[in-house]
Design a protein around this motif. Structure first.
Motif, PDB file in Angstrom:
ATOM      1  N   ALA A 185       0.919  -1.279   0.057  1.00  0.00           N
ATOM      2  CA  ALA A 185      -0.357   0.023   0.022  1.00  0.00           C
ATOM      3  C   ALA A 185       1.067   1.431   0.071  1.00  0.00           C
ATOM      4  N   TYR A 186      -0.300   2.129  -0.404  1.00  0.00           N
ATOM      5  CA  TYR A 186       0.390   4.297  -0.309  1.00  0.00           C
ATOM      6  C   TYR A 186      -0.375   4.686   0.040  1.00  0.00           C
ATOM      7  N   GLU A 193      -2.239  -1.593   8.702  1.00  0.00           N
ATOM      8  CA  GLU A 193      -0.835  -1.440   9.043  1.00  0.00           C
ATOM      9  C   GLU A 193      -0.976  -2.972   9.714  1.00  0.00           C
ATOM     10  N   ILE A 228      -0.910  -5.365   6.053  1.00  0.00           N
ATOM     11  CA  ILE A 228       0.190  -5.097   5.646  1.00  0.00           C
ATOM     12  C   ILE A 228       1.554  -6.127   6.321  1.00  0.00           C
ATOM     13  N   LEU A 252       4.214  -0.429   3.605  1.00  0.00           N
ATOM     14  CA  LEU A 252       3.516   0.498   3.552  1.00  0.00           C
ATOM     15  C   LEU A 252       4.508   1.703   3.268  1.00  0.00           C
ATOM     16  N   THR A 298       4.824   5.709   1.894  1.00  0.00           N
ATOM     17  CA  THR A 298       4.680   7.339   2.336  1.00  0.00           C
ATOM     18  C   THR A 298       5.035   8.427   1.235  1.00  0.00           C
TER      19      THR A 298
END
Lengths: 183, 183
Positions: free
Chosen positions: A105-106, A143, A146, A153, A155
């Motif tokens: 994810a981002y 989170e 993940i 992740l 960011t």
């Protein structure tokens, strides 16, 4: 020959004025790193003769089919209409987690969740509800999923005009996924 | 003898000032209708020697274990810190959907999603993102999952002071679940 791994491209991107534009850009990045990107709007559905509610259910069932066909998910966790990510995308993280698929994810907002919530004290919001203080970027189920899946992740801090369209850390996390899963 | 069916009690209730109070009230209602209610805080975890982030991951993994042990979910979809439901609960709906378990839910805000979002036109929000118009109470992945699983969403209009604690439509949906699953 090994089948190419498919990434389910989850996010509020579907609500952009021109969602197919970002779908193409994301798919191109996926291809550059050896993946095939699958966008929720890829199947053209016949929604004629359906009520709005029935159309929603039909789209749900199609997205489920697309997820079942994908090997991993790369989710856009950029906050959407509030301090948290899009709830449809959160549902999709849970769906893929239950299948044991890797979750990447981002987010284009790199602040911690506790720094985004409007608060009255350090750990209470304006309605007196506790604010999670786990040094995470959103609710711990996200989170947590993940990390537990072996994903990552990424960011960023992106100016408002490009908050939902900047793909810098999307590319970064796809690159990490390729290093982890394809090498 | 048939094992008693376990309900995972999902929702932002864990953020209430006294979450164990509502946990007890919900469990009592579940028992009245023949179920056993399981609350996310039921297992007491030893979080000493863990960083905040590690604690979050540990709680995630515990919640996953509790969900794996439950037969269905009853989720509190009352909007939380914005127009949508709590994202952790949305994740949990997705997790249970992937396991093919029935999804029941309730919300103390009976307005449609499109009537809760701050908008500039009938289908665009203040950031120019499209607003779903499926006559649903939240993102289509959520109500789509409920309907597809054979579950039901009950709704109510509750005054602000009791927005997160009123259990009228919680009881209503547990009763419906008992009629559908236990008779």
């Amino acid at each position: 020959m090994k089948n190419i791994m498919k990434i389910y491209l989850a996010g509020p991107d579907v609500f952009l004025p021109d969602p197919l534009k970002i779908a193409e850009a994301k798919k191109k990045i996926c291809a550059n790193y050896g993946f095939m990107g699958i966008f929720p709007l890829d199947n053209v559905l016949d929604l004629s003769n359906l009520t709005p509610f029935e159309s929603g259910v039909r789209i749900y069932q199609n997205n489920i089919k697309l997820m079942d066909d994908c090997d991993l998910i790369v989710a856009n966790m950029t906050p959407f209409r509030g301090p948290s990510m899009d709830v449809g995308t959160a549902f999709e993280l849970g769906y893929m987690a239950a299948q044991g698929k890797p979750i990447f994810a981002y987010t284009n907002d790199n602040r911690l969740y506790s720094d985004r919530v409007t608060k009255i004290t350090s750990d209470l919001d304006e309605n007196g509800m506790s604010i999670e203080l786990f040094q995470m970027h959103d609710n711990l189920m996200l989170e947590g999923a993940i990390v537990t899946s072996g994903g990552v992740l990424t960011t960023n801090s992106v100016q408002l005009e490009k908050y939902y369209t900047d793909l810098t850390v999307f590319e970064k996390v796809v690159k990490i996924a390729s290093e982890k899963l394809l090498s």
